[in-house]
Design a protein around this motif. Structure first.
Motif, PDB file in Angstrom:
ATOM      1  N   SER A   2     -97.066 -46.981 124.075  1.00 40.30           N
ATOM      2  CA  SER A   2     -97.392 -47.399 125.425  1.00 40.30           C
ATOM      3  C   SER A   2     -97.216 -46.221 126.396  1.00 40.30           C
ATOM      4  O   SER A   2     -96.304 -45.400 126.254  1.00 40.30           O
ATOM      5  N   GLU A   3     -98.105 -46.151 127.370  1.00 41.47           N
ATOM      6  CA  GLU A   3     -98.048 -45.046 128.337  1.00 41.47           C
ATOM      7  C   GLU A   3     -96.806 -45.117 129.205  1.00 41.47           C
ATOM      8  O   GLU A   3     -96.394 -44.118 129.795  1.00 41.47           O
ATOM      9  N   SER A   4     -96.210 -46.321 129.278  1.00 49.07           N
ATOM     10  CA  SER A   4     -95.029 -46.484 130.131  1.00 49.07           C
ATOM     11  C   SER A   4     -93.856 -45.670 129.602  1.00 49.07           C
ATOM     12  O   SER A   4     -92.863 -45.477 130.300  1.00 49.07           O
ATOM     13  N   GLU A   5     -93.941 -45.194 128.368  1.00 47.32           N
ATOM     14  CA  GLU A   5     -92.845 -44.388 127.821  1.00 47.32           C
ATOM     15  C   GLU A   5     -92.929 -42.920 128.234  1.00 47.32           C
ATOM     16  O   GLU A   5     -91.977 -42.161 128.043  1.00 47.32           O
ATOM     17  N   GLU A   6     -94.046 -42.517 128.816  1.00 50.04           N
ATOM     18  CA  GLU A   6     -94.217 -41.098 129.161  1.00 50.04           C
ATOM     19  C   GLU A   6     -93.148 -40.564 130.125  1.00 50.04           C
ATOM     20  O   GLU A   6     -92.639 -39.463 129.911  1.00 50.04           O
ATOM     21  N   PRO A   7     -92.766 -41.309 131.180  1.00 53.44           N
ATOM     22  CA  PRO A   7     -91.722 -40.770 132.061  1.00 53.44           C
ATOM     23  C   PRO A   7     -90.391 -40.539 131.331  1.00 53.44           C
ATOM     24  O   PRO A   7     -89.685 -39.564 131.617  1.00 53.44           O
ATOM     25  N   LEU A   8     -90.082 -41.416 130.389  1.00 50.15           N
ATOM     26  CA  LEU A   8     -88.844 -41.239 129.632  1.00 50.15           C
ATOM     27  C   LEU A   8     -88.947 -39.987 128.744  1.00 50.15           C
ATOM     28  O   LEU A   8     -87.989 -39.214 128.620  1.00 50.15           O
ATOM     29  N   ALA A  31     -83.416 -39.196 126.004  1.00 52.21           N
ATOM     30  CA  ALA A  31     -83.267 -40.000 127.217  1.00 52.21           C
ATOM     31  C   ALA A  31     -83.239 -41.466 126.815  1.00 52.21           C
ATOM     32  O   ALA A  31     -84.052 -41.896 125.989  1.00 52.21           O
ATOM     33  N   VAL A  32     -82.271 -42.189 127.386  1.00 52.75           N
ATOM     34  CA  VAL A  32     -82.214 -43.640 127.140  1.00 52.75           C
ATOM     35  C   VAL A  32     -82.502 -44.364 128.446  1.00 52.75           C
ATOM     36  O   VAL A  32     -82.054 -43.929 129.516  1.00 52.75           O
ATOM     37  N   GLU A  74     -85.193 -48.468 125.675  1.00 51.60           N
ATOM     38  CA  GLU A  74     -85.948 -47.370 125.056  1.00 51.60           C
ATOM     39  C   GLU A  74     -85.075 -46.145 124.894  1.00 51.60           C
ATOM     40  O   GLU A  74     -84.196 -45.886 125.725  1.00 51.60           O
ATOM     41  N   LEU A  75     -85.376 -45.394 123.847  1.00 54.66           N
ATOM     42  CA  LEU A  75     -84.717 -44.098 123.620  1.00 54.66           C
ATOM     43  C   LEU A  75     -85.798 -43.104 123.212  1.00 54.66           C
ATOM     44  O   LEU A  75     -86.565 -43.382 122.281  1.00 54.66           O
ATOM     45  N   ALA A  76     -85.880 -41.988 123.918  1.00 57.04           N
ATOM     46  CA  ALA A  76     -86.863 -40.948 123.561  1.00 57.04           C
ATOM     47  C   ALA A  76     -86.120 -39.732 123.023  1.00 57.04           C
ATOM     48  O   ALA A  76     -85.053 -39.371 123.526  1.00 57.04           O
ATOM     49  N   VAL A  77     -86.685 -39.125 121.987  1.00 61.95           N
ATOM     50  CA  VAL A  77     -86.114 -37.915 121.377  1.00 61.95           C
ATOM     51  C   VAL A  77     -87.225 -36.870 121.309  1.00 61.95           C
ATOM     52  O   VAL A  77     -88.302 -37.147 120.760  1.00 61.95           O
ATOM     53  N   VAL A  78     -86.952 -35.692 121.879  1.00 62.74           N
ATOM     54  CA  VAL A  78     -87.989 -34.653 121.931  1.00 62.74           C
ATOM     55  C   VAL A  78     -87.484 -33.359 121.306  1.00 62.74           C
ATOM     56  O   VAL A  78     -86.387 -32.885 121.631  1.00 62.74           O
ATOM     57  N   PHE A 106     -90.150 -40.899 119.063  1.00 58.53           N
ATOM     58  CA  PHE A 106     -90.032 -39.483 118.716  1.00 58.53           C
ATOM     59  C   PHE A 106     -91.222 -38.795 119.366  1.00 58.53           C
ATOM     60  O   PHE A 106     -92.352 -39.299 119.294  1.00 58.53           O
ATOM     61  N   ALA A 107     -90.983 -37.620 119.949  1.00 53.09           N
ATOM     62  CA  ALA A 107     -92.081 -36.914 120.604  1.00 53.09           C
ATOM     63  C   ALA A 107     -91.908 -35.411 120.418  1.00 53.09           C
ATOM     64  O   ALA A 107     -90.792 -34.921 120.225  1.00 53.09           O
TER      65      ALA A 107
END
Ligand code: THU
Length: 134
Positions: A2-8, A31-32, A74-78, A106-107
């Motif tokens: 989902s595009e809503s995850e982009e800011p995270l 980021a959580v 949500e949790l993002a890992v870059v 994951f990104a």
């Protein structure tokens, strides 16, 4: 995805630039997002006593927990890897215990993204339930 995850993901990317990784030169950001919409970020911090190094995911989760947050969506890992970097085993355990409900993204820096749930990354996990089940 989902595009809503982009800011995270963008927040995790910015946090990645704060990484203290003089030994591995492997920069990771996380980021959580809380149920209330707040974002807490983390980067990996390495120690000269290598085993004391803390991953970006745990730094983000510790920061949020220490501010009283308990529920995460949500949790993002870059990281800058072609094959997306997943959380290590220690972080998977911590995610299971403290951010079970979160969608994990994951990104990398090239726009590649994949989504997971912790139950798929850590099947048959150990947790506090077993401590009450002797
Ligand atoms: N690392 C993270 O921060 N998160 C991960 O998901 C994988 C590994 C860090 C720990 C260490 O500073 C460096 O990456 C190399 O292992």
């Amino acid at each position: 995805m989902s595009e809503s995850e982009e800011p995270l993901i963008e927040a995790a990317k910015r946090a990645r630039l704060q990484s203290v990784a003089p030994f591995s030169n492997f920069l990771v950001g996380a980021a959580v997002k809380t149920e209330g919409g707040k974002v807490y970020t983390g980067c990996n911090v390495e120690s000269a006593s290598y085993g004391l190094t803390v991953c970006a995911e745990r730094v983000a989760i510790w920061k949020a927990l220490s501010e009283g947050e308990r529920n995460f969506t949500e949790l993002a890992v870059v990281a800058d890897t072609e094959t997306l970097t997943p959380p290590c085993g220690t972080c998977r355990q911590i995610i299971w215990e403290f951010a079970k409900g979160a969608t994990i993204v994951f990104a990398n820096l090239d726009g590649k993204r994949e989504e997971f749930h912790i139950a798929d990354l850590l099947p048959r996990a150990f947790d506090a339930r077993f401590l009450k089940n002797k």
